[in-house]
Design an enzyme around this catalytic site. Structure first.
Site, PDB file in Angstrom:
ATOM      1  N   LYS A  30       0.835  -1.214   0.000  1.00 15.63           N
ATOM      2  CA  LYS A  30       0.000   0.000   0.000  1.00 15.63           C
ATOM      3  C   LYS A  30       0.868   1.262   0.000  1.00 15.63           C
ATOM      4  O   LYS A  30       0.648   2.182  -0.784  1.00 15.63           O
ATOM      5  CB  LYS A  30      -0.928   0.019   1.236  1.00 15.63           C
ATOM      6  CG  LYS A  30      -1.890  -1.154   1.311  1.00 15.63           C
ATOM      7  CD  LYS A  30      -2.790  -1.053   2.526  1.00 15.63           C
ATOM      8  CE  LYS A  30      -2.081  -1.065   3.858  1.00 15.63           C
ATOM      9  NZ  LYS A  30      -1.313  -2.291   4.138  1.00 15.63           N
ATOM     10  N   ARG A 105      -9.409   0.067   8.925  1.00 17.40           N
ATOM     11  CA  ARG A 105      -8.881  -1.260   9.237  1.00 17.40           C
ATOM     12  C   ARG A 105      -9.964  -2.170   9.800  1.00 17.40           C
ATOM     13  O   ARG A 105      -9.701  -3.336  10.048  1.00 17.40           O
ATOM     14  CB  ARG A 105      -7.758  -1.175  10.284  1.00 17.40           C
ATOM     15  CG  ARG A 105      -6.461  -0.545   9.822  1.00 17.40           C
ATOM     16  CD  ARG A 105      -5.654  -1.496   8.975  1.00 17.40           C
ATOM     17  NE  ARG A 105      -4.335  -1.829   9.461  1.00 17.40           N
ATOM     18  CZ  ARG A 105      -3.236  -1.110   9.290  1.00 17.40           C
ATOM     19  NH1 ARG A 105      -3.275   0.057   8.713  1.00 17.40           N
ATOM     20  NH2 ARG A 105      -2.074  -1.552   9.721  1.00 17.40           N
ATOM     21  N   ARG A 144      11.777  -5.438   4.835  1.00 20.53           N
ATOM     22  CA  ARG A 144      11.437  -4.017   4.601  1.00 20.53           C
ATOM     23  C   ARG A 144      12.350  -3.074   5.390  1.00 20.53           C
ATOM     24  O   ARG A 144      12.656  -3.304   6.554  1.00 20.53           O
ATOM     25  CB  ARG A 144       9.983  -3.763   5.000  1.00 20.53           C
ATOM     26  CG  ARG A 144       9.601  -2.283   4.915  1.00 20.53           C
ATOM     27  CD  ARG A 144       8.114  -2.070   4.887  1.00 20.53           C
ATOM     28  NE  ARG A 144       7.455  -2.436   6.129  1.00 20.53           N
ATOM     29  CZ  ARG A 144       6.136  -2.349   6.305  1.00 20.53           C
ATOM     30  NH1 ARG A 144       5.349  -1.944   5.328  1.00 20.53           N
ATOM     31  NH2 ARG A 144       5.602  -2.691   7.454  1.00 20.53           N
ATOM     32  N   ARG A 177      11.469  -1.246  10.922  1.00 19.16           N
ATOM     33  CA  ARG A 177      10.458  -1.003  11.940  1.00 19.16           C
ATOM     34  C   ARG A 177      10.514  -2.105  12.997  1.00 19.16           C
ATOM     35  O   ARG A 177      10.666  -3.271  12.666  1.00 19.16           O
ATOM     36  CB  ARG A 177       9.070  -0.985  11.281  1.00 19.16           C
ATOM     37  CG  ARG A 177       8.785   0.293  10.541  1.00 19.16           C
ATOM     38  CD  ARG A 177       7.552   0.223   9.683  1.00 19.16           C
ATOM     39  NE  ARG A 177       6.372  -0.372  10.305  1.00 19.16           N
ATOM     40  CZ  ARG A 177       5.172  -0.411   9.721  1.00 19.16           C
ATOM     41  NH1 ARG A 177       4.998   0.110   8.519  1.00 19.16           N
ATOM     42  NH2 ARG A 177       4.154  -0.971  10.330  1.00 19.16           N
ATOM     43  N   ARG A 188       0.678  -9.343  14.013  1.00 18.75           N
ATOM     44  CA  ARG A 188      -0.080  -8.387  13.191  1.00 18.75           C
ATOM     45  C   ARG A 188      -0.981  -9.117  12.202  1.00 18.75           C
ATOM     46  O   ARG A 188      -2.142  -8.766  12.024  1.00 18.75           O
ATOM     47  CB  ARG A 188       0.886  -7.468  12.433  1.00 18.75           C
ATOM     48  CG  ARG A 188       1.528  -6.448  13.336  1.00 18.75           C
ATOM     49  CD  ARG A 188       2.774  -5.879  12.710  1.00 18.75           C
ATOM     50  NE  ARG A 188       2.527  -5.019  11.585  1.00 18.75           N
ATOM     51  CZ  ARG A 188       3.437  -4.714  10.668  1.00 18.75           C
ATOM     52  NH1 ARG A 188       4.655  -5.219  10.749  1.00 18.75           N
ATOM     53  NH2 ARG A 188       3.142  -3.915   9.686  1.00 18.75           N
TER      54      ARG A 188
HETATM   55  P1  ADP Z   1       2.257  -1.841   3.219  1.00 19.72           P
HETATM   56  O1  ADP Z   1       2.275  -0.328   3.174  1.00 19.72           O
HETATM   57  O2  ADP Z   1       1.044  -2.420   2.564  1.00 19.72           O
HETATM   58  O3  ADP Z   1       2.485  -2.388   4.591  1.00 19.72           O
HETATM   59  P2  ADP Z   1       4.799  -1.606   1.771  1.00 19.72           P
HETATM   60  O4  ADP Z   1       4.461  -0.710   0.632  1.00 19.72           O
HETATM   61  O5  ADP Z   1       5.573  -1.006   2.890  1.00 19.72           O
HETATM   62  O6  ADP Z   1       3.475  -2.350   2.323  1.00 19.72           O
HETATM   63  O7  ADP Z   1       5.580  -2.855   1.169  1.00 19.72           O
HETATM   64  C1  ADP Z   1       6.056  -3.882   2.037  1.00 19.72           C
HETATM   65  C2  ADP Z   1       7.423  -4.356   1.551  1.00 19.72           C
HETATM   66  O8  ADP Z   1       7.258  -5.069   0.315  1.00 19.72           O
HETATM   67  C3  ADP Z   1       8.418  -3.235   1.263  1.00 19.72           C
HETATM   68  O9  ADP Z   1       9.701  -3.693   1.635  1.00 19.72           O
HETATM   69  C4  ADP Z   1       8.312  -3.028  -0.255  1.00 19.72           C
HETATM   70  O10 ADP Z   1       9.540  -2.551  -0.808  1.00 19.72           O
HETATM   71  C5  ADP Z   1       7.986  -4.438  -0.750  1.00 19.72           C
HETATM   72  N1  ADP Z   1       7.085  -4.467  -1.897  1.00 19.72           N
HETATM   73  C6  ADP Z   1       6.046  -3.634  -2.165  1.00 19.72           C
HETATM   74  N2  ADP Z   1       5.415  -3.991  -3.295  1.00 19.72           N
HETATM   75  C7  ADP Z   1       6.059  -5.091  -3.764  1.00 19.72           C
HETATM   76  C8  ADP Z   1       5.889  -5.946  -4.912  1.00 19.72           C
HETATM   77  N3  ADP Z   1       4.892  -5.744  -5.801  1.00 19.72           N
HETATM   78  N4  ADP Z   1       6.728  -6.980  -5.060  1.00 19.72           N
HETATM   79  C9  ADP Z   1       7.725  -7.209  -4.176  1.00 19.72           C
HETATM   80  N5  ADP Z   1       7.954  -6.445  -3.075  1.00 19.72           N
HETATM   81  C10 ADP Z   1       7.124  -5.389  -2.865  1.00 19.72           C
HETATM   82  P1  AMP Z   2       0.919   0.329   9.148  1.00 21.91           P
HETATM   83  O1  AMP Z   2       2.047   1.298   8.975  1.00 21.91           O
HETATM   84  O2  AMP Z   2      -0.275   0.649   8.309  1.00 21.91           O
HETATM   85  O3  AMP Z   2       1.371  -1.107   9.039  1.00 21.91           O
HETATM   86  O4  AMP Z   2       0.423   0.531  10.666  1.00 21.91           O
HETATM   87  C1  AMP Z   2       1.297   0.305  11.755  1.00 21.91           C
HETATM   88  C2  AMP Z   2       0.477   0.120  13.012  1.00 21.91           C
HETATM   89  O5  AMP Z   2      -0.247   1.338  13.324  1.00 21.91           O
HETATM   90  C3  AMP Z   2      -0.606  -0.957  12.964  1.00 21.91           C
HETATM   91  O6  AMP Z   2      -0.089  -2.274  13.216  1.00 21.91           O
HETATM   92  C4  AMP Z   2      -1.549  -0.492  14.062  1.00 21.91           C
HETATM   93  O7  AMP Z   2      -1.025  -0.751  15.354  1.00 21.91           O
HETATM   94  C5  AMP Z   2      -1.523   1.031  13.862  1.00 21.91           C
HETATM   95  N1  AMP Z   2      -2.553   1.467  12.903  1.00 21.91           N
HETATM   96  C6  AMP Z   2      -2.361   2.018  11.666  1.00 21.91           C
HETATM   97  N2  AMP Z   2      -3.534   2.314  11.088  1.00 21.91           N
HETATM   98  C7  AMP Z   2      -4.498   1.928  11.965  1.00 21.91           C
HETATM   99  C8  AMP Z   2      -5.923   1.948  11.937  1.00 21.91           C
HETATM  100  N3  AMP Z   2      -6.604   2.432  10.869  1.00 21.91           N
HETATM  101  N4  AMP Z   2      -6.586   1.467  13.015  1.00 21.91           N
HETATM  102  C9  AMP Z   2      -5.934   1.011  14.080  1.00 21.91           C
HETATM  103  N5  AMP Z   2      -4.596   0.937  14.167  1.00 21.91           N
HETATM  104  C10 AMP Z   2      -3.869   1.392  13.119  1.00 21.91           C
END
Ligand code: ADP
Ligand code: AMP
Length: 237
Positions: A30, A105, A144, A177, A188
């Site tokens: 995302k 969420r 990541r 992270r 998670r």
């Molecule tokens: P989210 O915001 O949904 O938690 P991220 O955008 O941070 O996910 O992506 C999670 C990890 O996967 C990051 O390390 C990113 O570089 C990698 N990633 C994102 N999209 C892809 C893809 N299509 N294929 C492989 N790796 C990806």
């Molecule tokens: P994310 O960066 O989206 O993976 O979010 C990191 C963490 O923030 C999650 O695991 C939750 O603990 C908290 N968080 C983010 N967005 C929400 C949401 N919409 N509702 C509740 N907790 C959230």
């Protein structure tokens, strides 16, 4: 005096443009896609995870309230999360339209979002769901790295920065992270995937859901998302 949804005072509730809700499990991509799409589509990227991490970093009351939940991989309670989101939506840049990443969420958050947008004369125009199998999510989160300044995401295999440990976009350092440690990743996924399924159903019933195969490479997922989003909301070039 407050609005019908409660805490946002009337007068801080300007109209809103197009609204796209990017859905996906933790690690689905995302943030990666939102960064690209928000620029291409002229939408403000609103990521609740980024807002929470900034609050934790700045040790604000919100950050102190959220930290324990985040460290355990749990959702932060709806009260504080919704208040934070509504405050963000009241900022001027949201008037041009928003790309939501990480919110809603759960279905309670989805319902509040619908009400808040209706008060601004808006609605969720499209909810693209980036679908990725659970086994891939674990590998993505484990590898990541994100940048200190703005949370730009990288991956040690799939998306390496030009210079090791440095963000291509803003030059800040990259870090892992704490909630991407294996034990927290499991927590998670265990705690959040069920709620995600219900949110996906929520938008499917409202006929705004579109599913995109998130196993493809980053560039192809962007192409697929744009092909779904542009006809639904238009593009600014
Ligand atoms: P989210 O915001 O949904 O938690 P991220 O955008 O941070 O996910 O992506 C999670 C990890 O996967 C990051 O390390 C990113 O570089 C990698 N990633 C994102 N999209 C892809 C893809 N299509 N294929 C492989 N790796 C990806
Ligand atoms: P994310 O960066 O989206 O993976 O979010 C990191 C963490 O923030 C999650 O695991 C939750 O603990 C908290 N968080 C983010 N967005 C929400 C949401 N919409 N509702 C509740 N907790 C959230």
């Amino acid at each position: 005096m407050t609005s019908a949804i409660g805490r946002v005072p009337i007068g801080r509730n300007p109209p809103i443009g197009r609204v796209v809700v990017l859905l996906g499990a933790p690690g689905a991509g995302k943030g990666t896609q939102a960064q690209i799409l928000s620029e291409r589509l002229g939408l403000a990227h609103v990521a609740t995870g980024d807002l929470f991490r900034a609050a934790v970093r700045d040790e604000t009351p919100l950050g102190l309230a959220a930290k324990g939940y985040m460290d355990r991989g749990e959702l932060v309670p709806d009260g504080v999360t919704i208040e934070m989101l509504l405050e963000r939506l009241a900022k001027p840049d949201a008037q041009a339209g928003i790309l939501l990443d990480g919110f809603p969420r759960n279905t309670a958050q989805a319902e509040v979002l619908d009400k808040a947008l209706a008060e601004k004369g808006g609605q969720v125009d499209l909810a693209p769901y980036i679908e990725v199998p659970e086994a891939d999510l674990v590998a993505r989160l484990g590898g990541r790295w994100i940048c200190r300044a703005q949370g730009h995401p990288y991956h040690e295999l799939n998306k390496q920065p030009a210079q090791s440990g440095v963000c291509d976009v803003d030059g800040s350092d990259l870090y892992q992270r704490t909630d991407d440690q294996p034990a927290t990743v499991q927590a998670r996924l265990r705690q959040q995937l069920g709620a995600l399924d219900l949110v996906v159903d929520y938008y499917r019933k409202r006929a705004v859901l579109t599913v995109v195969d998130g196993r493809k490479d980053i560039g192809q997922v962007t192409v697929d998302l744009l092909a779904a989003i542009v006809p639904a909301i238009g593009s600014r070039g």
